[in-house]
Design a protein around this motif. Structure first.
Motif, short mmCIF file in Angstrom:
data_model
loop_
_atom_site.label_atom_id
_atom_site.label_comp_id
_atom_site.label_asym_id
_atom_site.label_seq_id
_atom_site.Cartn_x
_atom_site.Cartn_y
_atom_site.Cartn_z
N GLU A 73 0.84 -1.23 0.00
CA GLU A 73 0.00 0.00 0.00
C GLU A 73 0.86 1.26 0.00
N GLU A 74 2.15 1.09 0.33
CA GLU A 74 3.03 2.27 0.37
C GLU A 74 3.92 2.37 -0.87
N PHE A 75 3.86 1.36 -1.76
CA PHE A 75 4.81 1.33 -2.88
C PHE A 75 4.55 2.49 -3.84
N GLU A 76 5.63 3.18 -4.23
CA GLU A 76 5.51 4.25 -5.23
C GLU A 76 5.38 3.62 -6.62
N ARG A 135 7.60 0.34 -11.22
CA ARG A 135 8.06 0.27 -12.62
C ARG A 135 9.53 -0.13 -12.68
N GLU A 136 10.33 0.38 -11.73
CA GLU A 136 11.77 0.04 -11.69
C GLU A 136 11.96 -1.46 -11.45
N VAL A 137 11.18 -2.02 -10.55
CA VAL A 137 11.29 -3.45 -10.25
C VAL A 137 10.89 -4.29 -11.47
N ALA A 169 4.94 -15.70 -2.01
CA ALA A 169 5.28 -14.31 -1.64
C ALA A 169 5.78 -14.26 -0.20
N ARG A 170 6.39 -13.14 0.13
CA ARG A 170 6.76 -12.87 1.51
C ARG A 170 6.32 -11.42 1.77
N TYR A 171 6.06 -11.07 3.02
CA TYR A 171 5.62 -9.70 3.33
C TYR A 171 6.62 -8.67 2.81
N SER A 172 6.14 -7.63 2.16
CA SER A 172 6.89 -6.42 1.74
C SER A 172 7.66 -6.58 0.42
N VAL A 173 7.47 -7.72 -0.29
CA VAL A 173 8.16 -7.85 -1.60
C VAL A 173 7.17 -8.22 -2.71
N ALA A 174 5.95 -7.70 -2.66
CA ALA A 174 4.93 -8.05 -3.66
C ALA A 174 5.34 -7.71 -5.10
N PRO A 175 5.90 -6.52 -5.38
CA PRO A 175 6.30 -6.24 -6.77
C PRO A 175 7.37 -7.20 -7.28
N TYR A 176 8.36 -7.50 -6.45
CA TYR A 176 9.43 -8.45 -6.80
C TYR A 176 8.80 -9.81 -7.07
N THR A 177 7.83 -10.20 -6.23
CA THR A 177 7.15 -11.48 -6.38
C THR A 177 6.39 -11.53 -7.71
N ALA A 178 5.73 -10.43 -8.05
CA ALA A 178 4.99 -10.36 -9.32
C ALA A 178 5.96 -10.50 -10.49
#
Ligand code: GCO
Length: 255
Positions: free
Chosen positions: A104-107, A112-114, A152-161
């Motif tokens: 919810e805090e991800f910019e 896009r960078e990830v 997934a693991r908490y706090s790495v959702a974009p990396y997981t995607a």
């Protein structure tokens, strides 16, 4: 059983993001198995240091500094390697970054960078290299996914995607390119003590959790990824296609 099955002599291997960490270790492993390695990164000084480290071990190494997220630069660099050095027989799409925050805090820019670095680059470099491999009717592509290609693991959702995308892009590459004599597979590393994970390694709570969650009870050592990549880069895997091999100490096998 002849070890020729895993001999990479006479082959050229391009490893993206190989100035440090897992990429550098994979370049070392491929080099020790006989391949000439082309190391890549954006930092020429870091690449030069990595090249010295590999040369000191008697590994034949070439350098190619380019930004894997820039499709034009990728095509120019890959074509130059093919023209100036020779055919790329093995590609390891390793370049990647990690950014951690509650989703919810991800910019948007960080998302896009990830995605650019971890997923777009696999398409850009994979396509540029495959166009040459297809003409030759042979080639090995190994995409570096992750444990996060499957969970997934908490706090790495974009990396997981992104890493889930790498897993499925591997399936897509296999489906479109196996008919041309290419083998395309992925390796999914679990938790390894690398620069990308330094913050986790230094966090005693995470270290305790990781060792309890991993059946092997420890962090992986980067050299322990070399065997899986050498196998998938070698004649020993000529009928292995569209697979992802998790090197995770047993994490995915257990609740
Ligand atoms: C994290 C880590 C993981 C590992 C690796 C697992 O924050 O959970 O960075 O993502 O690095 O990708 O395969």
């Amino acid at each position: 059983m002849s070890l020729k099955l895993f001999d990479l002599s006479g082959k050229r291997a391009l490893v993206t993001g190989s100035g440090q960490g897992i990429g550098l270790s994979l370049a070392e492993g491929l080099g020790r198995a006989g391949a000439r390695v082309v190391i890549n990164g954006r930092d020429e000084a870091k690449l030069a240091r990595a090249a010295e480290q590999l040369s000191a071990q008697g590994i034949a190494v070439e350098q190619s500094a380019f930004d894997v997220t820039d499709p034009k630069a990728v095509v120019e660099a890959v074509d130059a390697i093919e023209k100036d050095h020779g055919p790329i027989d093995i590609l390891v799409n390793n370049a990647g970054i990690q950014r951690r925050a509650p989703l919810e805090e991800f910019e948007v820019d960080t998302w896009r960078e990830v995605m650019r670095t971890n997923l777009d680059s696999v398409f850009f470099v994979g396509q540029a290299v495959a166009r040459h491999m297809i003409k030759r009717g042979r080639g090995k592509i190994i995409n570096i996914g992750s444990l996060m290609s499957a969970a997934a693991r908490y706090s790495v959702a974009p990396y997981t995607a992104a890493k889930g995308g790498v897993r499925n892009l591997t399936f897509g590459m296999c489906t479109d390119w196996a008919r041309h004599g290419l083998q395309i597979n992925a390796v999914g590393p679990g938790y390894f003590a690398t620069p990308l994970n330094q913050a986790l390694v230094e966090n005693p709570d995470f270290d305790r959790w990781l060792k309890a969650r991993t059946p092997a009870g420890r962090w992986g050592r980067v050299e322990e990824l070399q065997g899986a990549v050498i196998f998938l880069a070698s004649p020993g895997s000529d009928f292995v296609n569209g697979q992802i091999l998790y090197v995770d100490g047993g994490v995915l096998a257990t609740l």
